[in-house]
Scaffold this motif. Structure first.
Motif, PDB file in Angstrom:
ATOM      1  N   SER A  19       5.777   2.340  13.122  1.00 18.19           N
ATOM      2  CA  SER A  19       4.945   3.388  12.507  1.00 18.19           C
ATOM      3  C   SER A  19       3.446   3.080  12.626  1.00 18.19           C
ATOM      4  O   SER A  19       2.617   3.813  12.082  1.00 18.19           O
ATOM      5  CB  SER A  19       5.329   3.557  11.035  1.00 18.19           C
ATOM      6  OG  SER A  19       5.207   2.327  10.351  1.00 18.19           O
ATOM      7  N   GLU A  46       0.867  -1.195   0.000  1.00 17.06           N
ATOM      8  CA  GLU A  46       0.000   0.000   0.000  1.00 17.06           C
ATOM      9  C   GLU A  46       0.894   1.233   0.000  1.00 17.06           C
ATOM     10  O   GLU A  46       1.991   1.190   0.564  1.00 17.06           O
ATOM     11  CB  GLU A  46      -0.876   0.011   1.255  1.00 17.06           C
ATOM     12  CG  GLU A  46      -1.868  -1.118   1.323  1.00 17.06           C
ATOM     13  CD  GLU A  46      -2.467  -1.268   2.728  1.00 17.06           C
ATOM     14  OE1 GLU A  46      -2.288  -0.377   3.585  1.00 17.06           O
ATOM     15  OE2 GLU A  46      -3.106  -2.308   2.954  1.00 17.06           O
ATOM     16  N   THR A  86       3.610  -6.409   8.023  1.00 14.20           N
ATOM     17  CA  THR A  86       3.991  -5.112   8.591  1.00 14.20           C
ATOM     18  C   THR A  86       3.084  -4.658   9.735  1.00 14.20           C
ATOM     19  O   THR A  86       3.219  -3.545  10.218  1.00 14.20           O
ATOM     20  CB  THR A  86       3.977  -4.022   7.496  1.00 14.20           C
ATOM     21  OG1 THR A  86       2.631  -3.902   7.005  1.00 14.20           O
ATOM     22  CG2 THR A  86       4.916  -4.354   6.350  1.00 14.20           C
ATOM     23  N   THR A  87       2.106  -5.502  10.117  1.00 16.11           N
ATOM     24  CA  THR A  87       1.305  -5.180  11.313  1.00 16.11           C
ATOM     25  C   THR A  87       1.560  -6.273  12.353  1.00 16.11           C
ATOM     26  O   THR A  87       2.003  -7.383  12.012  1.00 16.11           O
ATOM     27  CB  THR A  87      -0.217  -5.146  11.021  1.00 16.11           C
ATOM     28  OG1 THR A  87      -0.616  -6.433  10.520  1.00 16.11           O
ATOM     29  CG2 THR A  87      -0.573  -4.078  10.002  1.00 16.11           C
ATOM     30  N   GLU A 140      -9.940  -2.940   4.312  1.00 14.45           N
ATOM     31  CA  GLU A 140     -10.592  -4.233   4.095  1.00 14.45           C
ATOM     32  C   GLU A 140     -11.270  -4.322   2.709  1.00 14.45           C
ATOM     33  O   GLU A 140     -11.390  -5.398   2.139  1.00 14.45           O
ATOM     34  CB  GLU A 140     -11.621  -4.430   5.222  1.00 14.45           C
ATOM     35  CG  GLU A 140     -12.306  -5.766   5.297  1.00 14.45           C
ATOM     36  CD  GLU A 140     -11.407  -6.920   5.726  1.00 14.45           C
ATOM     37  OE1 GLU A 140     -10.388  -6.694   6.405  1.00 14.45           O
ATOM     38  OE2 GLU A 140     -11.727  -8.064   5.356  1.00 14.45           O
TER      39      GLU A 140
HETATM   40  N1  LIG Z   1      -5.240 -15.457   6.753  1.00 17.33           N
HETATM   41  C1  LIG Z   1      -5.361 -15.558   8.053  1.00 17.33           C
HETATM   42  O1  LIG Z   1      -5.064 -16.587   8.651  1.00 17.33           O
HETATM   43  C2  LIG Z   1      -5.859 -14.365   8.821  1.00 17.33           C
HETATM   44  C3  LIG Z   1      -5.827 -14.368  10.219  1.00 17.33           C
HETATM   45  C4  LIG Z   1      -6.248 -13.226  10.899  1.00 17.33           C
HETATM   46  C5  LIG Z   1      -6.694 -12.110  10.200  1.00 17.33           C
HETATM   47  N2  LIG Z   1      -6.731 -12.137   8.830  1.00 17.33           N
HETATM   48  C6  LIG Z   1      -7.183 -10.968   8.067  1.00 17.33           C
HETATM   49  O2  LIG Z   1      -6.272  -9.888   8.298  1.00 17.33           O
HETATM   50  C7  LIG Z   1      -6.957  -8.662   8.076  1.00 17.33           C
HETATM   51  C8  LIG Z   1      -6.587  -7.687   9.162  1.00 17.33           C
HETATM   52  O3  LIG Z   1      -5.204  -7.498   9.151  1.00 17.33           O
HETATM   53  P1  LIG Z   1      -4.522  -6.166   9.740  1.00 17.33           P
HETATM   54  O4  LIG Z   1      -5.068  -5.882  11.087  1.00 17.33           O
HETATM   55  O5  LIG Z   1      -3.065  -6.313   9.556  1.00 17.33           O
HETATM   56  O6  LIG Z   1      -5.177  -5.037   8.810  1.00 17.33           O
HETATM   57  P2  LIG Z   1      -4.615  -4.216   7.550  1.00 17.33           P
HETATM   58  O7  LIG Z   1      -3.805  -5.020   6.654  1.00 17.33           O
HETATM   59  O8  LIG Z   1      -5.799  -3.504   6.979  1.00 17.33           O
HETATM   60  O9  LIG Z   1      -3.678  -3.136   8.246  1.00 17.33           O
HETATM   61  C9  LIG Z   1      -4.255  -2.219   9.157  1.00 17.33           C
HETATM   62  C10 LIG Z   1      -3.868  -0.789   8.800  1.00 17.33           C
HETATM   63  O10 LIG Z   1      -2.501  -0.599   9.104  1.00 17.33           O
HETATM   64  C11 LIG Z   1      -1.831   0.029   8.014  1.00 17.33           C
HETATM   65  N3  LIG Z   1      -0.437  -0.438   8.097  1.00 17.33           N
HETATM   66  C12 LIG Z   1       0.051  -1.660   7.810  1.00 17.33           C
HETATM   67  N4  LIG Z   1       1.346  -1.742   8.146  1.00 17.33           N
HETATM   68  C13 LIG Z   1       1.691  -0.535   8.637  1.00 17.33           C
HETATM   69  C14 LIG Z   1       2.889   0.009   9.177  1.00 17.33           C
HETATM   70  N5  LIG Z   1       3.983  -0.743   9.331  1.00 17.33           N
HETATM   71  N6  LIG Z   1       2.886   1.286   9.586  1.00 17.33           N
HETATM   72  C15 LIG Z   1       1.762   2.053   9.497  1.00 17.33           C
HETATM   73  N7  LIG Z   1       0.594   1.594   9.023  1.00 17.33           N
HETATM   74  C16 LIG Z   1       0.554   0.316   8.601  1.00 17.33           C
HETATM   75  C17 LIG Z   1      -2.606  -0.404   6.791  1.00 17.33           C
HETATM   76  O11 LIG Z   1      -2.465   0.533   5.765  1.00 17.33           O
HETATM   77  C18 LIG Z   1      -4.031  -0.422   7.324  1.00 17.33           C
HETATM   78  O12 LIG Z   1      -4.596   0.880   7.253  1.00 17.33           O
HETATM   79  C19 LIG Z   1      -8.432  -8.987   8.030  1.00 17.33           C
HETATM   80  O13 LIG Z   1      -8.879  -8.886   6.707  1.00 17.33           O
HETATM   81  C20 LIG Z   1      -8.521 -10.427   8.511  1.00 17.33           C
HETATM   82  O14 LIG Z   1      -9.590 -11.129   7.935  1.00 17.33           O
HETATM   83  C21 LIG Z   1      -6.309 -13.227   8.131  1.00 17.33           C
END
Ligand SMILES: NC(=O)c1ccc[n+]([C@@H]2O[C@H](COP(=O)([O-])OP(=O)(O)OC[C@H]3O[C@@H](n4cnc5c(N)ncnc54)[C@H](O)[C@@H]3O)[C@@H](O)[C@H]2O)c1
Ligand SMILES: [Zn+2]
Length: 375
Positions: free
Chosen positions: A169, A41, A126-127, A70
């Motif tokens: 971040s 992104e 990255t999260t 999402e």
């Molecule tokens: N596949 C699986 O086993 C599994 C398990 C749990 C959750 N999920 C899925 O994961 C998703 C949620 O993941 P998430 O919480 O990482 O959400 P996400 O990927 O939307 O990230 C959350 C926010 O953080 C921002 N971001 C990401 N990395 C960043 C960084 N290093 N610095 C600043 N901002 C950053 C993104 O732009 C976004 O706005 C859901 O869609 C859920 O269904 C999948």
């Protein structure tokens, strides 16, 4: 650097955690790939792109952006990203690197598994949620208007590279959202993760790499242990759904707008602890007084509350929640498979819990006194 191994039916791969983890991409010998693409992104790339390219030595990689949020987990984005790959000449020997949170990991994993019937991918989460949960296990999916994660595959990445530096971040709220999943892992694992988390929770901040490194390893191990025994959720993997039955209902009840996924899991953990107590679990061992120690239910509540403020559930009626509970993907033949904590470190899958009991648990939670600063 901590290194773990996923040994799943669909393929083995390492999970590397620590400062400098992205350098491990060099060991994949990107020269062996006909082309390399990075899915990310714009916001993440602005912050970390230069550092990622330097560490990974993927200077000639092409970067594909998707909008944050999402809504990018859609079949339309699968088509768009696949078309960009095709137009850029990606072939079966191309590599797709997924640099982002759970959204990038889920969308990119599905693209990698279907483009030309499957190309290699690497997860570089990255999260915090991505690093402890979504990047591990090979599950990916996008959403349909009819529900979340309804179209997806199991597809193992070549490696998972989690550098906790990138978490610095994250906004406090998104960081906390991942911490609730860590609490879930701690309830499943008990010692030493639960005590470790209890001890270090206040030090766990986006920029505190040392504290994060201490927690990430044991938290990731919980998921890997489960995945290694049951990749395809035949049975054991259901335990990872702890707190998610109520959590998914809460997300759906509020149109996926009010709660981040991890926040709804936080509430889901609180609700399932109440339900478990009502069923007679999570109590003090016979003969122990509450002055001597807290019950497991109290310890779980304490840990969830200490993570930080959760958006209120005051206006989310128990009726609405109960109506949505059976829609959970883990429901089989209309029967909800509840993951009930018996004590910290032990859960059991239970069916046949009356809806009235679930409704009562939600109402009890809504009326529970909550730490004032947390509401
Ligand atoms: N596949 C699986 O086993 C599994 C398990 C749990 C959750 N999920 C899925 O994961 C998703 C949620 O993941 P998430 O919480 O990482 O959400 P996400 O990927 O939307 O990230 C959350 C926010 O953080 C921002 N971001 C990401 N990395 C960043 C960084 N290093 N610095 C600043 N901002 C950053 C993104 O732009 C976004 O706005 C859901 O869609 C859920 O269904 C999948
Ligand atoms: Zn989750």
């Amino acid at each position: 650097m901590q290194c773990f191994q996923v040994t799943a039916e669909s393929g083995n791969y390492p999970v590397l955690i620590g400062h400098g983890a992205w350098r491990e991409l060099r060991s994949l010998n990107p020269q062996g790939y006909s082309s390399v693409f990075i899915l990310t992104e714009k916001g993440i790339w602005r912050h970390w792109g230069d550092r990622f390219l330097r560490d990974s030595a993927l200077r000639s990689a092409r970067v594909i952006f998707v909008p944050s949020g999402e809504k990018s987990k859609s079949l339309a984005q699968v088509e768009r990203v696949s078309s960009v790959l095709a137009r850029a000449g990606a072939d079966r020997k191309s590599l797709l690197v997924l640099f982002g949170g759970g959204v990038i990991g889920d969308l990119g994993g599905l693209v990698a598994s279907t483009y030309m019937r499957g190309i290699d991918c690497v997860q570089a989460p990255t999260t915090l949620l991505g690093q402890v949960d979504s990047s591990i296990g090979g599950k990916n999916a996008v959403n349909l208007p009819a529900g979340k994660n309804l179209v997806g595959t199991f597809y193992p990445p070549r490696m998972v590279l989690a550098d906790p530096t990138v978490l610095s971040s994250l906004s406090p709220r998104i960081f906390r959202s991942g911490l609730y999943e860590v609490v879930k892992h701690a309830i499943l694992a008990a010692q030493p993760l639960f005590d470790l988390l209890d001890h270090h929770l206040d030090a766990l901040q986006p920029g505190n790499r040392k504290a994060l490194e201490a927690i990430l390893g044991p938290a990731v191990e919980v998921k890997i242990d489960v995945v290694n025994q049951d990749e395809r959720e035949a049975n054991l993997r259901q335990v990872l759904n702890l707190g998610h039955t109520f959590g998914h209902a809460l997300e759906a009840a509020t149109g996926y707008r009010c709660f981040l996924h991890g926040e709804s899991v936080g509430w889901g953990l609180l609700a399932i602890a109440v339900l478990a107590e009502q069923l007679g679990y999570l109590k003090l061992p016979a003969g122990t007084t509450s002055k001597a120690r807290d019950s497991d239910a109290e310890r779980i509540r304490d840990l969830v509350w200490r993570v930080g403020p959760l958006p209120s559930i005051r206006d989310v009626s128990a009726r609405k929640i109960v109506k949505l509970l059976p829609r959970d993907k883990k429901t089989v033949g209309g029967e909800i498979h509840w993951v009930i904590p018996e004590r910290i470190g032990k859960v059991r899958i239970v069916t046949g819990i009356p809806m009235a009991a679930a409704e009562l648990a939600w109402r009890t939670l809504q009326q529970m006194p909550q730490p004032a600063s947390r509401i």
